[in-house]
Design a protein around this motif. Structure first.
Motif, PDB file in Angstrom:
ATOM      1  N   ASP A   6      31.801  56.837  16.188  1.00  0.00           N
ATOM      2  CA  ASP A   6      31.605  58.231  15.765  1.00  0.00           C
ATOM      3  C   ASP A   6      32.164  59.258  16.751  1.00  0.00           C
ATOM      4  O   ASP A   6      31.650  60.359  16.861  1.00  0.00           O
ATOM      5  CB  ASP A   6      30.128  58.495  15.448  1.00  0.00           C
ATOM      6  N   THR A   7      33.227  58.865  17.475  1.00  0.00           N
ATOM      7  CA  THR A   7      33.972  59.806  18.316  1.00  0.00           C
ATOM      8  C   THR A   7      35.389  59.896  17.755  1.00  0.00           C
ATOM      9  O   THR A   7      35.719  59.229  16.764  1.00  0.00           O
ATOM     10  CB  THR A   7      34.038  59.333  19.784  1.00  0.00           C
ATOM     11  N   ASP A   8      36.256  60.671  18.387  1.00  0.00           N
ATOM     12  CA  ASP A   8      37.651  60.757  17.962  1.00  0.00           C
ATOM     13  C   ASP A   8      38.381  59.418  18.092  1.00  0.00           C
ATOM     14  O   ASP A   8      39.407  59.206  17.446  1.00  0.00           O
ATOM     15  CB  ASP A   8      38.396  61.809  18.783  1.00  0.00           C
ATOM     16  N   VAL A  11      38.570  55.812  14.333  1.00  0.00           N
ATOM     17  CA  VAL A  11      39.351  56.327  13.218  1.00  0.00           C
ATOM     18  C   VAL A  11      39.017  55.517  11.969  1.00  0.00           C
ATOM     19  O   VAL A  11      39.022  54.289  12.001  1.00  0.00           O
ATOM     20  CB  VAL A  11      40.862  56.246  13.537  1.00  0.00           C
ATOM     21  N   ARG A 110      45.721  59.983  18.456  1.00  0.00           N
ATOM     22  CA  ARG A 110      45.875  61.078  17.497  1.00  0.00           C
ATOM     23  C   ARG A 110      46.890  60.753  16.399  1.00  0.00           C
ATOM     24  O   ARG A 110      47.148  61.577  15.527  1.00  0.00           O
ATOM     25  CB  ARG A 110      46.304  62.350  18.240  1.00  0.00           C
TER      26      ARG A 110
END
Length: 127
Positions: A6-8, A11, A110
């Motif tokens: 549940d962080t960046d 994914v 990203r």
């Protein structure tokens, strides 16, 4: 793993979850991912700018090399490497597949798959 969920670095897509444990910012030259591929899904992937190595340790499926038409069965203990940037289909056939994935050069975390299943050119790592 608990620090990633549940962080960046966690994914999620319709067919997969990628828990990105090491990224470019860690400075080791590769990225390491714990990836879950959902049963019954098929993904078209083509890493034009990265080499990907994959170790399957849960579930069953197959990878199809779209250049040659070869299909390789996957299950616990299977290793497959896409060292020639082959476009491929990844299918999870029996149970969710869980795969340890290593990318070189390292992903930043990203990246987003484009229309043909690839990531763009690697970004310079942040430190």
């Amino acid at each position: 793993m608990s620090e990633i969920l549940d962080t960046d670095a966690h994914v999620k897509g319709d067919a997969f979850e990628s828990r990105r444990m090491l990224l470019a910012q860690d400075g080791v030259g590769y990225s390491l991912h714990d990836t879950l591929v959902r049963e019954g899904t098929e993904q078209r992937l083509h890493y034009k700018n990265h080499v990907e190595s994959n170790y399957v340790f849960q579930g069953e499926g197959e990878v199809e090399n779209l250049e040659t038409g070869e299909v390789f069965p996957l299950g616990p203990g299977s290793l497959y490497v896409l060292d020639n940037h082959e476009p491929h289909l990844l299918r999870a056939l029996k149970g969710d597949m869980r795969i340890v994935c290593v990318f070189t050069p390292a992903l930043t975390g990203r990246e987003v798959h484009d229309a043909d299943g690839s990531y763009g050119l690697p970004e310079a790592p942040e430190r």
